[in-house]
Structure formats: structure tokens, C-alpha cells
Design a protein around this motif. Structure first.
Motif, PDB file in Angstrom:
ATOM      1  N   SER A  26      28.818 -58.104 -45.757  1.00 46.49           N
ATOM      2  CA  SER A  26      29.193 -57.629 -44.954  1.00 46.49           C
ATOM      3  C   SER A  26      30.498 -56.760 -45.071  1.00 46.49           C
ATOM      4  CB  SER A  26      29.355 -57.146 -43.532  1.00 46.49           C
ATOM      5  OG  SER A  26      30.578 -57.791 -42.879  1.00 46.49           O
ATOM      6  N   ARG A  27      30.435 -55.389 -45.295  1.00 51.14           N
ATOM      7  CA  ARG A  27      31.028 -53.985 -46.641  1.00 51.14           C
ATOM      8  C   ARG A  27      31.993 -53.039 -45.376  1.00 51.14           C
ATOM      9  NH1 ARG A  27      30.949 -53.565 -52.590  1.00 51.14           N
ATOM     10  NH2 ARG A  27      31.211 -56.207 -53.631  1.00 51.14           N
ATOM     11  N   CYS A  28      33.342 -52.373 -45.371  1.00 49.08           N
ATOM     12  CA  CYS A  28      33.106 -51.500 -44.526  1.00 49.08           C
ATOM     13  C   CYS A  28      32.360 -50.726 -44.828  1.00 49.08           C
ATOM     14  CB  CYS A  28      34.929 -50.643 -44.575  1.00 49.08           C
ATOM     15  SG  CYS A  28      34.969 -49.547 -43.992  1.00 49.08           S
ATOM     16  N   MET A  29      31.863 -49.949 -45.922  1.00 52.72           N
ATOM     17  CA  MET A  29      30.859 -48.621 -46.284  1.00 52.72           C
ATOM     18  C   MET A  29      29.625 -49.411 -46.125  1.00 52.72           C
ATOM     19  SD  MET A  29      32.131 -48.368 -50.598  1.00 52.72           S
ATOM     20  CE  MET A  29      31.863 -50.498 -51.137  1.00 52.72           C
ATOM     21  N   SER A  30      29.227 -50.907 -45.887  1.00 50.24           N
ATOM     22  CA  SER A  30      28.197 -50.729 -45.153  1.00 50.24           C
ATOM     23  C   SER A  30      27.630 -50.746 -43.853  1.00 50.24           C
ATOM     24  CB  SER A  30      27.527 -52.297 -45.252  1.00 50.24           C
ATOM     25  OG  SER A  30      28.272 -53.427 -44.922  1.00 50.24           O
ATOM     26  N   THR A  31      29.351 -50.825 -42.971  1.00 49.31           N
ATOM     27  CA  THR A  31      28.764 -50.402 -41.500  1.00 49.31           C
ATOM     28  C   THR A  31      29.510 -49.080 -41.491  1.00 49.31           C
ATOM     29  OG1 THR A  31      31.487 -51.480 -41.576  1.00 49.31           O
ATOM     30  CG2 THR A  31      29.795 -52.886 -41.451  1.00 49.31           C
ATOM     31  N   GLY A  32      29.877 -47.907 -41.351  1.00 55.24           N
ATOM     32  CA  GLY A  32      30.757 -47.246 -41.389  1.00 55.24           C
ATOM     33  C   GLY A  32      30.961 -46.346 -42.189  1.00 55.24           C
ATOM     34  N   GLY A  33      31.304 -46.779 -43.632  1.00 55.26           N
ATOM     35  CA  GLY A  33      31.426 -45.411 -44.221  1.00 55.26           C
ATOM     36  C   GLY A  33      32.476 -46.069 -45.515  1.00 55.26           C
ATOM     37  N   ILE A  34      33.225 -45.165 -45.955  1.00 54.08           N
ATOM     38  CA  ILE A  34      34.599 -45.090 -46.531  1.00 54.08           C
ATOM     39  C   ILE A  34      35.294 -43.902 -46.397  1.00 54.08           C
ATOM     40  CG2 ILE A  34      35.490 -44.691 -48.774  1.00 54.08           C
ATOM     41  CD1 ILE A  34      33.253 -44.940 -50.532  1.00 54.08           C
ATOM     42  N   PRO A  35      36.197 -45.171 -45.760  1.00 53.53           N
ATOM     43  CA  PRO A  35      37.147 -43.863 -44.493  1.00 53.53           C
ATOM     44  C   PRO A  35      37.893 -43.178 -46.096  1.00 53.53           C
ATOM     45  CG  PRO A  35      37.812 -46.763 -44.743  1.00 53.53           C
ATOM     46  CD  PRO A  35      36.919 -46.466 -45.596  1.00 53.53           C
ATOM     47  N   THR A  36      38.435 -41.945 -44.906  1.00 49.60           N
ATOM     48  CA  THR A  36      38.945 -40.588 -45.928  1.00 49.60           C
ATOM     49  C   THR A  36      40.605 -41.178 -45.292  1.00 49.60           C
ATOM     50  OG1 THR A  36      39.256 -39.817 -43.079  1.00 49.60           O
ATOM     51  CG2 THR A  36      37.064 -39.560 -44.310  1.00 49.60           C
ATOM     52  N   ASP A  37      41.113 -40.434 -46.605  1.00 47.49           N
ATOM     53  CA  ASP A  37      42.503 -40.556 -47.197  1.00 47.49           C
ATOM     54  C   ASP A  37      43.594 -40.535 -45.958  1.00 47.49           C
ATOM     55  OD1 ASP A  37      42.252 -41.192 -49.704  1.00 47.49           O
ATOM     56  OD2 ASP A  37      42.238 -39.264 -50.067  1.00 47.49           O
ATOM     57  N   GLU A  38      43.019 -39.077 -44.560  1.00 47.16           N
ATOM     58  CA  GLU A  38      43.807 -38.779 -43.509  1.00 47.16           C
ATOM     59  C   GLU A  38      43.426 -40.200 -42.148  1.00 47.16           C
ATOM     60  OE1 GLU A  38      41.423 -36.636 -44.093  1.00 47.16           O
ATOM     61  OE2 GLU A  38      43.014 -35.653 -44.809  1.00 47.16           O
ATOM     62  N   GLU A  39      41.991 -41.183 -42.366  1.00 44.71           N
ATOM     63  CA  GLU A  39      41.790 -42.357 -41.535  1.00 44.71           C
ATOM     64  C   GLU A  39      42.945 -43.659 -42.049  1.00 44.71           C
ATOM     65  OE1 GLU A  39      37.168 -41.323 -40.239  1.00 44.71           O
ATOM     66  OE2 GLU A  39      38.077 -42.566 -42.378  1.00 44.71           O
ATOM     67  N   GLN A  40      43.417 -43.686 -43.640  1.00 46.51           N
ATOM     68  CA  GLN A  40      43.868 -44.697 -44.210  1.00 46.51           C
ATOM     69  C   GLN A  40      45.633 -44.395 -44.269  1.00 46.51           C
ATOM     70  OE1 GLN A  40      42.577 -45.878 -48.251  1.00 46.51           O
ATOM     71  NE2 GLN A  40      40.429 -46.272 -47.397  1.00 46.51           N
ATOM     72  N   ALA A  41      45.834 -42.848 -43.878  1.00 43.51           N
ATOM     73  CA  ALA A  41      47.272 -42.705 -44.181  1.00 43.51           C
ATOM     74  C   ALA A  41      47.782 -43.064 -43.300  1.00 43.51           C
ATOM     75  CB  ALA A  41      47.090 -41.289 -44.236  1.00 43.51           C
ATOM     76  N   THR A  42      49.053 -43.812 -43.403  1.00 44.38           N
ATOM     77  CA  THR A  42      49.774 -43.894 -42.246  1.00 44.38           C
ATOM     78  C   THR A  42      51.377 -44.051 -42.568  1.00 44.38           C
ATOM     79  OG1 THR A  42      51.026 -46.358 -43.653  1.00 44.38           O
ATOM     80  CG2 THR A  42      48.887 -46.818 -42.115  1.00 44.38           C
ATOM     81  N   GLY A  43      52.050 -43.738 -41.549  1.00 43.05           N
ATOM     82  CA  GLY A  43      53.753 -43.954 -42.286  1.00 43.05           C
ATOM     83  C   GLY A  43      53.967 -42.039 -42.334  1.00 43.05           C
ATOM     84  N   LEU A  44      55.113 -41.831 -43.214  1.00 39.43           N
ATOM     85  CA  LEU A  44      55.570 -40.876 -43.723  1.00 39.43           C
ATOM     86  C   LEU A  44      54.965 -40.414 -44.357  1.00 39.43           C
ATOM     87  CD1 LEU A  44      57.868 -39.290 -43.786  1.00 39.43           C
ATOM     88  CD2 LEU A  44      58.379 -40.169 -46.371  1.00 39.43           C
ATOM     89  N   GLU A  45      53.099 -40.458 -45.087  1.00 41.45           N
ATOM     90  CA  GLU A  45      51.970 -40.040 -46.303  1.00 41.45           C
ATOM     91  C   GLU A  45      51.558 -39.613 -44.233  1.00 41.45           C
ATOM     92  OE1 GLU A  45      48.907 -41.157 -48.871  1.00 41.45           O
ATOM     93  OE2 GLU A  45      49.458 -42.181 -47.257  1.00 41.45           O
TER      94      GLU A  45
END
Length: 126
Positions: A26-45
Motif C-alpha cells: 500500500s502506498r500513499c498514492m493508492s490511499t489518498g493521492g499524491i500530497p501537494t507541495d503545501e501539504e508537504q512543506a514544513t518550517g520556513l518553507e
């Protein structure tokens, strides 16, 4: 006779491979799709992306707005202190840069071409 033994063992091995089904990982893509840049960004970014969505430019990464450079409409220079060194390329095809200190207060002129610059306060988002 040896050929028959090899064929039988080959058929048995192939049948055994077909019978055993391995579940797909099972991968993230099969369960909910590929996360966007905003969902993956942390901290200063993440802070920078949020500010860019709101329309501000926290680290002056975008091209500055163009100003006439006159006393009424001077070039705005952001600074976190009360003075900043400014480089002016007075003519478009000139290779020399005229450097001068710009202090807080009224607009100041470039000593070479007379273009006006004004220091404006700028706060970093962190």
C-alpha cells in the motif's frame, strides 16, 4: 527420461508461482493521492508559501516593482535596519555600479545620475 523430469518440475514450479498471490504494497498514492507541495512543506518553507498565497513577498524573492525614480515616486528599498548600501547602475548598458549609503528618512539621490531612493522598514517573518 531426464527431460520428462525437468519438464514436470518446471510445470510444478510455474503452477506454484501462479497459485501464490502476493498483495501489493500500500502506498500513499493508492490511499489518498499524491500530497501537494503545501501539504508537504514544513518550517520556513511553509511560512514562505503561506505568505506568497496571501500576496506578500517576505524575503524579496520576486522582481521589485518599477518606480520612476523621481522625488515624488522614488525607488523603494526595504531594510531591517536604519541604513543600507545601494548599488545604482545609472545607465542601462553601463558596467560600473555606483555604491552609496541610503539612510532612513527622506528620499536620497544617487550621486551620479540623480535617481531617487527611499528606505522603507521591512520585518522578516520569523
Amino acid at each position: 527420461m531426464a527431460a520428462r523430469l525437468l519438464l514436470r518440475s518446471g510445470f510444478r514450479a510455474a503452477a506454484a508461482c501462479r497459485a501464490v498471490r502476493v498483495p501489493a504494497a500500500s502506498r500513499c498514492m493508492s490511499t489518498g493521492g499524491i500530497p501537494t507541495d503545501e501539504e508537504q512543506a514544513t518550517g520556513l518553507e511553509k511560512v514562505i508559501m503561506k505568505a506568497m498565497k496571501e500576496g506578500s513577498d517576505p524575503y524579496n524573492m520576486m522582481k521589485p516593482k518599477s518606480y520612476a525614480g523621481s522625488k515624488a515616486d522614488p525607488h523603494l528599498v526595504p531594510s531591517i535596519t536604519n541604513k543600507r548600501i545601494v548599488g545604482c547602475v545609472c545607465e542601462e548598458d553601463n558596467t560600473a555600479v555606483v555604491w552609496f549609503w541610503l539612510h532612513e528618512g527622506e528620499a536620497q539621490r544617487c550621486p551620479s545620475c540623480g535617481s531617487h531612493y527611499k528606505l522603507v522598514a521591512h520585518e522578516l517573518p520569523h
